[in-house]
Write a protein that holds these residues in place. Structure first.
Motif, PDB file in Angstrom:
ATOM      1  N   HIS A  24       0.814  -1.221   0.000  1.00 26.91           N
ATOM      2  CA  HIS A  24       0.000   0.000   0.000  1.00 26.91           C
ATOM      3  C   HIS A  24       0.842   1.262   0.000  1.00 26.91           C
ATOM      4  O   HIS A  24       0.332   2.338   0.164  1.00 26.91           O
ATOM      5  N   ALA A  25       2.140   1.135  -0.174  1.00 21.42           N
ATOM      6  CA  ALA A  25       2.965   2.331  -0.192  1.00 21.42           C
ATOM      7  C   ALA A  25       2.662   3.161  -1.418  1.00 21.42           C
ATOM      8  O   ALA A  25       2.403   2.643  -2.485  1.00 21.42           O
ATOM      9  N   GLN A  26       2.707   4.452  -1.257  1.00 25.53           N
ATOM     10  CA  GLN A  26       2.464   5.358  -2.370  1.00 25.53           C
ATOM     11  C   GLN A  26       3.667   6.270  -2.506  1.00 25.53           C
ATOM     12  O   GLN A  26       4.266   6.691  -1.526  1.00 25.53           O
ATOM     13  N   SER A  27       4.023   6.586  -3.745  1.00 23.02           N
ATOM     14  CA  SER A  27       5.145   7.476  -3.961  1.00 23.02           C
ATOM     15  C   SER A  27       4.768   8.879  -3.540  1.00 23.02           C
ATOM     16  O   SER A  27       3.637   9.305  -3.671  1.00 23.02           O
ATOM     17  N   GLN A  28       5.713   9.612  -3.041  1.00 24.99           N
ATOM     18  CA  GLN A  28       5.467  10.979  -2.606  1.00 24.99           C
ATOM     19  C   GLN A  28       6.345  11.930  -3.403  1.00 24.99           C
ATOM     20  O   GLN A  28       7.460  11.595  -3.786  1.00 24.99           O
ATOM     21  N   ALA A  30       7.382  14.785  -2.214  1.00 27.55           N
ATOM     22  CA  ALA A  30       8.321  15.436  -1.302  1.00 27.55           C
ATOM     23  C   ALA A  30       8.243  14.755   0.046  1.00 27.55           C
ATOM     24  O   ALA A  30       7.184  14.391   0.527  1.00 27.55           O
ATOM     25  N   ALA A  31       9.402  14.575   0.681  1.00 25.60           N
ATOM     26  CA  ALA A  31       9.432  13.928   1.992  1.00 25.60           C
ATOM     27  C   ALA A  31       9.251  14.993   3.070  1.00 25.60           C
ATOM     28  O   ALA A  31      10.105  15.226   3.917  1.00 25.60           O
ATOM     29  N   GLN A  32       8.094  15.655   3.034  1.00 28.36           N
ATOM     30  CA  GLN A  32       7.814  16.713   3.995  1.00 28.36           C
ATOM     31  C   GLN A  32       7.294  16.117   5.299  1.00 28.36           C
ATOM     32  O   GLN A  32       6.691  15.052   5.316  1.00 28.36           O
ATOM     33  N   ASP A  33       7.520  16.834   6.392  1.00 27.24           N
ATOM     34  CA  ASP A  33       6.861  16.476   7.630  1.00 27.24           C
ATOM     35  C   ASP A  33       5.416  16.929   7.525  1.00 27.24           C
ATOM     36  O   ASP A  33       5.044  17.656   6.607  1.00 27.24           O
ATOM     37  N   VAL A  34       4.558  16.462   8.437  1.00 31.59           N
ATOM     38  CA  VAL A  34       3.141  16.805   8.348  1.00 31.59           C
ATOM     39  C   VAL A  34       2.945  18.307   8.431  1.00 31.59           C
ATOM     40  O   VAL A  34       2.269  18.906   7.623  1.00 31.59           O
ATOM     41  N   THR A 853       9.683   3.370  14.400  1.00 33.59           N
ATOM     42  CA  THR A 853       9.091   2.538  13.338  1.00 33.59           C
ATOM     43  C   THR A 853       8.017   3.314  12.583  1.00 33.59           C
ATOM     44  O   THR A 853       7.932   3.238  11.350  1.00 33.59           O
ATOM     45  N   ALA A 854       7.206   4.058  13.318  1.00 30.01           N
ATOM     46  CA  ALA A 854       6.178   4.869  12.659  1.00 30.01           C
ATOM     47  C   ALA A 854       6.823   5.908  11.747  1.00 30.01           C
ATOM     48  O   ALA A 854       6.345   6.161  10.627  1.00 30.01           O
ATOM     49  N   MET A 858       6.499   6.622   7.777  1.00 26.30           N
ATOM     50  CA  MET A 858       6.191   7.950   7.237  1.00 26.30           C
ATOM     51  C   MET A 858       7.168   8.343   6.137  1.00 26.30           C
ATOM     52  O   MET A 858       6.814   9.083   5.214  1.00 26.30           O
ATOM     53  N   ALA A 859       8.406   7.878   6.227  1.00 23.86           N
ATOM     54  CA  ALA A 859       9.389   8.189   5.187  1.00 23.86           C
ATOM     55  C   ALA A 859       8.991   7.560   3.857  1.00 23.86           C
ATOM     56  O   ALA A 859       9.363   8.049   2.786  1.00 23.86           O
TER      57      ALA A 859
END
Length: 949
Positions: A24-28, A30-34, A853-854, A858-859
């Motif tokens: 279920h991973a999706q490409s992002q 940008a690796a932004q924080d929330v 781990t979370a 998120m990365a």
């Protein structure tokens, strides 16, 4: 913290279709924080301003938040509400579409976006949202029925609108919106009694509903009772004094009763709230004109006027002969655009000149204007009857554009006018080729007996047919014969290159194509074949560049557009693929291949409404095509339009009446369409033709089970097993029967027996997992599943089931071991659901490891609501509610239905001293009932806060 279990729907699909479940991973991008601290503070300030009636301040804060982080979902959702209240519907639409792209929960977006689209009458954009129907909550499905009904009203389809409103009313019979909407429809249809009945029912539920009183006023107007209408509108005004619709009605009804002062008072209120309201301006101007203040009236109306600009047109007036000479001169000099203009003007004055037509036709073909070429020839039918070459050119253009019917008509006309022409057979063979009948075309050529003196086009066509028929050796001989005859002709070299491609001799094909392009850089077949070769060589980007260069010269080159569409689809760039296909349809509206590919892509995207539209277009082209009919029914089933799906299925029954295997397939579709009577009819007919087919008899037994005839199903199953022996499918059905009868132990035994007979009986495994989720038999399931996994040959999702089962049992260490193993697999190595579950397991004993781990999950994908919730809740447990809040806000924005997230939000707000907001969130969480593990904690906290002064 939200634990994620395997989706039952996904597992059932995997089991029945034999596919692996993707991660279920999706490409992002940008690796932004929330959210940074600045974003959070701006958003929270905006929320406070909005809730306290300060939209301008909210807007400023939201703009600042989005400047810091353009992807901040909560800010986008709140900004849309600000825009909506300000009446900026276009901005609402754009903002919410962006939010959906970023992963916003459709259930949060739908009410605002749907109403904005309805108000803008953007029906197609609204209906496109139906592709998300499977994600709708019960409330959203209710809202959707009301929105669709309004869309049908815009399209003046009152019967379908009524059906949608009735559907909404059936979902929530006590909901005032459904009653009022349906009453409005009946009012518009002239059924005043029914409308009145519904409004009275609405008032019994909610006596002080302003919309209902407005509706009662409109009903009184429809009956001609102005006094009663005014009374009802005034009641509505007392409830909501700012509703422009109520104010307009009060102005109009007071004017009709000659109550000018009252009308003027309400008119002033309209202009106070909406100074540019066109209705108010018109009424104000009329009032001014009645008082002989004509100048003021004109100034008022001028605000509504628009200026028209007049564009002068010029015509070319030259002598006929001069136009032809100038056009021919430009043509010979290569000034094609000038030549085209002059030749078009000349032929308008002197139609039928074959010489001018030939030049203009060549210009159109050389500049990629095939449609203009077709129109030119079609306008000059008389010239076609005299000139075989022009007529043949039109036939070829029809073939290039896929207009086979037109090509066949042209051939019939040519046979009547040029009966003895030797090329007629070649043209007929080309039509047969286009009709996908290469065998018949080749047979026709074989009967010609033209010998070695036949024109080279005969051999070219023959070779092309051999390529289509996958006859590499015959095509090779034809290529050699053509090369021996003429080794430098571009058409021949292109064919030779195609033969090399068929034999996978890509370097040789490349060399031949380069030879053609060296002498003719613009040779279209060579350029297109070069793009094919480059793609086959793994140079997809270079292939795309070549194809786009072709289209720059010939925008309507269908093969290039199709190849670009296919390459985009391979990259999963579905929207781009559809854009290319739509370009084909601009030039070739009847192209069937384009629609087939477009329908397939839309179904991949689960864009059911648009897919349905394309399939209907295909059925117009071929009404009895079984593939189209199956797709039609399947898409309607996915859209839950079961009644409509039965029509194509009935047609298929007639087409497949004598084919038992196809009837069995049809019966399964009919079951999906809830046409159980039709399915029984199909299966009985199939069994009549294939009496010894155990699978069909099992399907009939399952059909009776679905239909509630469990005793009949059990008898039929027993008969099948006595005559044909036990099978995995039979055990699964027996397990389902046992489960339906409350014999869970027998169900589990039967599912296990199915797996003993066939370890690949994944439906049995899924059903066994479902049967053990309550805890009974779970250990047996994990023992069996572990044996299957260790035995090898199972898809990775079986391991996922095993891990989830251990999680259900609270065996944290065993679940952890298998989740960790899943992270080493290709299918689940980047699955954030696995990271989420591991983070929850680790956090039970080590909050820091859980957080780590979370964050690792998120990365990979920061758009997982469950993972956002888990990360936020771990931070809360670490005593960091301010840090947790932005994660929890984002989690809610993406999954508003999660009771756990609402509880965690409420808990965090309480810890931050925001009691009123905490109570709101906790109330929403507890209202969902005991559907989450922390229900009792949420309820206790809520009661505690309510008890405080």
């Amino acid at each position: 913290m939200v634990m994620i279990k395997s989706s039952a729907v996904a597992l059932l699909l995997a089991a029945t279709l034999g596919v692996s479940l993707p991660g279920h991973a999706q490409s992002q991008t940008a690796a932004q924080d929330v959210a940074s601290q600045d974003v959070t503070s701006h958003y929270e300030a905006a929320l406070k301003a909005f809730n306290t009636g300060q939209p301008n301040d909210a807007f400023v804060h939201l703009k600042n938040a989005l400047q810091e982080n353009p992807r901040h979902l909560p800010s986008k959702l709140l900004l849309a509400s600000v825009y909506f209240d300000a009446g900026n519907l276009a901005a609402v639409t754009d903002t919410l579409n962006e939010a959906l792209t970023l992963g916003a929960d459709i259930n949060l977006v739908l009410p605002l976006l749907g109403n904005a689209l309805i108000m803008q009458k953007k029906v197609d954009e609204l209906i496109a949202l139906e592709k998300r129907y499977s994600e709708f909550t019960a409330q959203s499905r209710f809202d959707w029925a009301l929105l669709k009904g309004q869309a049908f009203i815009i399209e003046r389809n009152t019967s379908r609108a009524q059906a949608e409103f009735e559907k909404a009313r059936a979902m929530f019979p006590e909901d005032v919106r459904a009653l009022n909407t349906l009453a409005t429809l009946y009012l518009n249809l002239g059924n005043l009694d029914k409308a009145a009945e519904l409004t009275e029912a609405s008032l019994l539920i909610e006596p002080e509903n302003e919309k209902t009183w407005t509706l009662k006023g409109e009903l009184a107007l429809a009956k001609g009772d102005l006094s009663l209408a005014r009374e009802h509108f005034e009641r509505a005004f007392a409830i909501d004094g700012k509703d422009p619709k109520v104010l307009r009605q009060l102005v109009l009804v007071n004017l009709q009763q000659q109550r000018i002062d009252d009308a003027r008072r309400y008119l002033a209120l309209i202009q106070q709230h909406e100074s540019d309201d066109p209705t108010a301006i018109l009424i104000s101007a009329w009032l001014l004109s009645t008082e002989n203040q004509l100048d003021l009236a004109k100034d008022s109306l001028a605000d509504l006027s628009s200026k028209l600009s007049v564009i002068d047109s010029r015509t070319l007036e030259n002598a006929h002969y001069l136009l032809f000479v100038q056009g021919a001169s430009d043509y010979l000099q290569g000034h094609l655009e000038k030549a085209r203009t002059r030749l078009v003007a000349y032929l308008a004055k002197q139609p039928g000149d074959v010489g001018a037509m030939r030049m203009l036709l060549d210009i159109y073909l050389r500049t990629g204007q095939a449609l203009a070429a077709v129109e030119l020839l079609e306008r000059n039918e008389e010239a076609l009857t005299r000139d075989f070459g022009l007529s043949a050119q039109l036939l070829h253009l029809y073939l290039d554009r896929g207009k086979l019917f037109n090509a066949e008509q042209r051939l019939r006309q040519m046979k009547a006018g040029f009966a003895d022409h030797p090329y007629l057979v070649l043209l007929e063979a080309q039509i047969l080729k286009a009709r996908q009948r290469p065998e018949d075309a080749l047979d026709l050529l074989n009967h010609l007996q033209l010998g070695s003196e036949a024109p080279y086009r005969y051999f070219l066509l023959r070779g092309e047919l051999e390529l289509l028929l996958k006859q590499p050796e015959a095509a090779q001989k034809t290529a050699e014969a053509l090369l021996a005859r003429e080794s430098r002709h571009p058409d021949i070299l292109n064919f030779v290159a195609a033969v090399h491609i068929l034999h996978h001799r890509l370097p040789e094909a490349l060399a031949v194509l380069e030879q053609v392009l060296e002498s003719q850089p613009k040779n279209l077949p060579a350029r297109f074949n070069l793009a094919i070769v480059l793609k086959a060589l793994g140079k997809a980007d270079a292939s795309v560049v070549k194809l786009k260069a072709i289209l720059a010269d010939q925008p309507e080159h269908t093969p290039s557009l199709l190849l670009l569409a296919r390459q985009a689809r391979e990259r999963e760039a579905y929207e781009e693929a559809i854009d290319w296909l739509n370009k084909v349809l601009v030039y070739d509206l009847q192209n069937r291949e384009v629609r087939e590919l477009k329908a397939a892509i839309l179904q991949q995207q689960e864009n059911w409404p648009q897919a349905l539209g394309v399939i209907k277009e295909l059925l117009v082209l071929d009404r009895v095509n079984p593939q189209y009919l199956m797709q039609h029914a399947s898409v309607l089933i996915r859209m839950e339009q079961y009644q409509e799906a039965q029509q194509p299925l009935n047609v298929l029954f007639g087409l497949w009446y004598d084919d038992a295997a196809q009837l069995q397939q049809l019966a399964r579709l009919q079951v999906a369409a809830r046409d159980l009577a039709g399915a029984e009819k199909s299966l009985n007919k199939a069994i009549e033709m294939a009496a010894k087919n155990a699978s069909m008899r099992l399907d009939l037994a399952r059909l009776n089970f679905i239909n509630g005839n469990k005793d009949v199903a059990a008898q039929q199953l027993a008969l099948v097993e006595s005559r044909f022996g036990h099978s995995a499918d039979g055990h699964v059905l027996a397990g389902d029967l046992a489960s339906a009868s409350g014999d869970a132990a027998q169900a589990r035994r039967r599912y296990a027996q199915a797996l003993a007979l066939d370890p690949g009986a994944h439906l049995a495994l899924v059903n066994l997992y479902q049967a053990t989720q309550g805890g009974e038999g779970a250990e047996d399931f994990t023992r069996l599943a572990e044996k299957l996994v260790k035995g090898g040959g199972q898809p990775d999702w079986v391991m996922r089931l095993l891990a989830d089962s251990y999680l259900n049992q609270g065996q944290w260490d065993r679940a952890r071991q298998w989740y960790e193993q899943l992270l080493k697999t290709e299918a689940f190595g980047r699955d954030v659901e696995i990271y989420n579950n591991l983070a929850n397991i680790y956090a039970r004993t080590d909050l820091s490891k859980g957080l780590e781990t979370a964050q690792a999950g998120m990365a990979i994908n920061r758009r997982s609501p469950a993972l956002l919730d888990t990360l936020g809740w771990i931070l809360v447990q670490q005593g960091k509610p301010a840090d947790a809040l932005p994660y929890l806000r984002d989690a809610f924005a993406m999954n508003s239905a999660s009771a756990e997230t609402r509880y965690h939000l409420g808990y965090s707000l309480w810890k931050l001293g925001r009691k009123e907001e905490a109570v709101t969130e906790l109330t929403a969480a507890v209202a969902k009932g005991k559907v989450f593990a922390q229900y009792q904690e949420a309820k206790a906290l809520l009661e505690s806060l309510k008890a405080q002064p």
